[in-house]
Scaffold this active site. Structure first.
Site, PDB file in Angstrom:
ATOM      1  N   TYR A  40       0.814  -1.216   0.000  1.00  0.00           N
ATOM      2  CA  TYR A  40       0.000   0.000   0.000  1.00  0.00           C
ATOM      3  C   TYR A  40       0.847   1.266   0.000  1.00  0.00           C
ATOM      4  CZ  TYR A  40      -3.207  -3.648   1.420  1.00  0.00           C
ATOM      5  OH  TYR A  40      -3.914  -4.823   1.474  1.00  0.00           O
ATOM      6  N   TYR A 172     -14.023  -5.803   3.116  1.00  0.00           N
ATOM      7  CA  TYR A 172     -12.709  -5.984   2.493  1.00  0.00           C
ATOM      8  C   TYR A 172     -12.438  -7.485   2.435  1.00  0.00           C
ATOM      9  CZ  TYR A 172      -7.707  -6.252   1.783  1.00  0.00           C
ATOM     10  OH  TYR A 172      -6.475  -6.573   1.291  1.00  0.00           O
ATOM     11  N   ASP A 273     -16.256 -14.939   5.045  1.00  0.00           N
ATOM     12  CA  ASP A 273     -14.817 -14.658   5.014  1.00  0.00           C
ATOM     13  C   ASP A 273     -14.359 -14.493   6.457  1.00  0.00           C
ATOM     14  OD1 ASP A 273     -12.314 -13.518   4.961  1.00  0.00           O
ATOM     15  OD2 ASP A 273     -12.778 -12.044   3.405  1.00  0.00           O
ATOM     16  N   LYS A 302      -4.700 -15.961   7.906  1.00  0.00           N
ATOM     17  CA  LYS A 302      -4.042 -15.129   8.912  1.00  0.00           C
ATOM     18  C   LYS A 302      -3.533 -15.930  10.102  1.00  0.00           C
ATOM     19  CE  LYS A 302      -5.801 -10.528   7.756  1.00  0.00           C
ATOM     20  NZ  LYS A 302      -4.528 -10.003   7.285  1.00  0.00           N
TER      21      LYS A 302
END
Length: 452
Positions: A40, A172, A273, A302
């Protein structure tokens, strides 16, 4: 023909190889700026990253002092993954033991115990009827796989028109193609690609508040959208209970039950998700547990490996798997090179067992209590519009964009690593973070909110 009894080629021991020359901090920074593209950010970067030399427990050790600090308490769990902290002896041993056997082998036509053990464990701990596991490289890829499963399921059922996705705003789901298409299309990180991405169906963001009562008007809104688009909807995909990088918003689990009922009524698949919310972060092992419902497809990642290696998984029901396998193309045509990587799978199994072998619920509740107490003073900071805590997640929201550089410096002065973004200063500490360090993290969040 090759001689199967021929000895393996002799490889010189590592001690015989010249040791790489260590970089001085200034040299490392210069090379990083010249060659390394950080997430980013532009190339070269505008902000100078801190140099981490090593990590143990909940502390990151810096190569040189910054703001008078040589080590920082990690308030981010390395983007929410290092739930057990760093350099954990159990996970280290799992990695070493697997290295002695094999670090990788292709998964096409072969299998191995680490992948089978992990898949079996995931089926055991996730909600019924999730029975089948596709091991992927990363969270974003697991969402790609989930979408592909849903599209191919309906194509195999002779309904190829069902190829769009519905989600709610504020979400997201990753940075690859299909996941970008279901991220918030306005103000999100992927607005640049809105004209190129598949056009999906977006509901309004769910009403704020984990404990909020069900809003009948919002339920009607969801019902009308799903009914109107049912013939073209392959699936509804959402982050359950917590919308992560889209804004760290919490919503009532009751809306997950609404989605389950509507998807069943209109013959649409439901995808959760759980990449950010899985493995205890919200106070339940999976956020779906707050609602007592199960999706048709679930993505995890994760914290799956405790932050050691990149690995994710897409789980689905037998209905989905068998539907695909009965189709005109009876295979799921997806196969990452490092699919089922034995090293990652071994560490993931150890991480899951480590989590479930302790009072993780008590630890998450303890951290949550510390966050509620320690972040309460943020209500007195100018510009703060909300302070919220769920499980081991603490969020301070401002009425303006955070000055990331100033906020980060303020946190570092308190001896803490944070990564504010947009209008948020937040923390997701490792579950092994002690009470004193939780208090320190809270002071850093408040300082970052003041100065950011």
């Amino acid at each position: 023909m090759p001689d199967e009894h021929a000895p393996a080629r002799v490889v010189p021991p590592l001690s015989a190889l010249p040791a790489p020359k260590p970089y001085a901090p200034d040299e490392l920074r210069a090379l990083d700026r010249a060659h390394v593209w950080h997430p980013y950010g532009p190339m070269p970067g505008r902000q100078e990253p801190l140099i981490v030399e090593s990590a143990a427990g909940v502390r990151l050790r810096l190569a040189e002092p910054v703001e008078g600090r040589s080590e920082l308490v990690d308030g981010m769990s390395s983007w929410w993954s290092a739930v057990h902290g760093y350099n954990h002896p159990v996970l280290n041993e799992a990695a070493r033991g697997q290295l002695d056997r094999m670090s990788h082998v292709m998964f096409g036509g072969l299998t191995h115990e680490p992948a089978v053990r992990l898949a079996t464990r995931l089926v055991e701990i996730t909600p019924e009827p999730l029975r089948h596991v596709f091991l992927a490289d990363s969270g974003s890829v697991s969402v790609e796989v989930a979408v592909k499963m849903c599209l191919q399921f309906w194509r195999s059922a002779g309904r190829p028109a069902k190829r769009r996705l519905l989600t709610w705003r504020g979400g997201y789901h990753g940075d690859t193609w299909q996941p970008m298409s279901v991220c918030d299309p306005q103000g999100g990180m992927h607005e640049l690609w809105s004209g190129s991405l598949p056009r999906q169906v977006f509901a309004d963001a769910p009403p704020d508040g984990f404990d909020a009562e069900l809003d009948p008007a919002y339920v009607r809104h969801l019902r009308e959208l799903i009914a109107r688009h049912a013939d073209e909807l392959a699936a509804v995909i959402v982050e359950p209970v917590v919308q992560g990088a889209g804004g760290m918003r919490f919503h009532s689990p009751a809306y997950l039950r609404v989605l389950r009922e509507l998807c069943d009524a209109w013959d649409v698949l439901l995808v959760f998700d759980e990449i950010a919310t899985g493995f205890g972060r919200t106070g339940k092992l999976f956020a779906a547990g707050h609602a007592g419902v199960s999706p048709d497809v679930m993505c995890v990642g994760k914290a799956l490996t405790g932050g050691y290696l990149t690995l994710a998984a897409t789980l689905c029901s037998s209905r989905v798997a068998e539907g695909i396998s009965r189709g005109e193309v009876p295979v799921l045509a997806h196969g990452p090179t490092f699919m089922g990587n034995p090293l990652a799978a071994s560490v993931a199994s150890a991480s899951v067992d480590l989590l479930l072998g302790q009072d993780w619920e008590g630890e998450v509740a303890r951290i949550g209590a510390g966050l509620r107490s320690g972040l309460a003073p943020a209500w007195g900071v100018a510009g703060v519009t909300d302070v919220r805590v769920l499980g081991a997640i603490g969020v301070v929201q401002l009425d303006h964009e955070v000055d990331m550089a100033a906020a980060t410096r303020a946190a570092v002065r308190e001896g803490v690593w944070l990564r504010p973004f947009r209008d948020l200063v937040y923390t997701m500490p490792p579950y092994v973070t002690g009470d004193d360090d939780v208090a320190r993290i809270c002071r850093a969040v408040c300082a970052a909110a003041r100065e950011g």
